[in-house]
Design a protein around this motif. Structure first.
Motif, PDB file in Angstrom:
ATOM      1  N   ILE A   2       0.848  -1.193   0.000  1.00 10.42           N
ATOM      2  CA  ILE A   2       0.000   0.000   0.000  1.00 10.42           C
ATOM      3  C   ILE A   2       0.885   1.246   0.000  1.00 10.42           C
ATOM      4  N   LYS A  10      -3.594   6.071   8.990  1.00  5.31           N
ATOM      5  CA  LYS A  10      -3.635   4.728   8.395  1.00  5.31           C
ATOM      6  C   LYS A  10      -4.973   4.042   8.629  1.00  5.31           C
ATOM      7  N   VAL A  14      -7.186   2.336   5.667  1.00  7.37           N
ATOM      8  CA  VAL A  14      -7.567   0.920   5.670  1.00  7.37           C
ATOM      9  C   VAL A  14      -9.089   0.794   5.661  1.00  7.37           C
ATOM     10  N   PHE A  43      -2.144  -5.359   6.035  1.00  6.84           N
ATOM     11  CA  PHE A  43      -1.822  -3.949   5.861  1.00  6.84           C
ATOM     12  C   PHE A  43      -0.573  -3.514   6.632  1.00  6.84           C
TER      13      PHE A  43
END
Length: 80
Positions: A2, A10, A14, A43
């Motif tokens: 990513i 973040k 996400v 992630f």
């Protein structure tokens, strides 16, 4: 991998990715969303970040949790 946007947290990025997957049918209504553990792995974020993602999705009405089972995709709101 990513590419994180520097101007957004973040957890928000996400959550946006997961909402996109819900919108495109990757996660249909009443199917489980990834667990905190799977979000951390996919992630590469901290567990607290993963928890915040799921919390925000629930707060936005996109997801609901069932104790002991996980977090699931909510049905779209009914038109009034």
């Amino acid at each position: 991998m990513i590419e994180w946007r520097p101007n957004a947290p973040k957890w928000e990025q996400v959550a946006d990715i997961l909402k996109g997957r819900i919108a495109d049918g990757t996660y249909p209504v009443d199917t489980p969303l990834p667990s905190e553990h799977l979000i951390v792995q996919e992630f590469d974020v901290a567990r607290g970040t993963a928890r915040k993602v799921l919390t925000r999705l629930r707060e936005q009405g996109v997801a609901y949790s069932v104790r002991g089972l996980g977090t699931f995709v909510s049905p779209p709101p009914a038109d009034e």
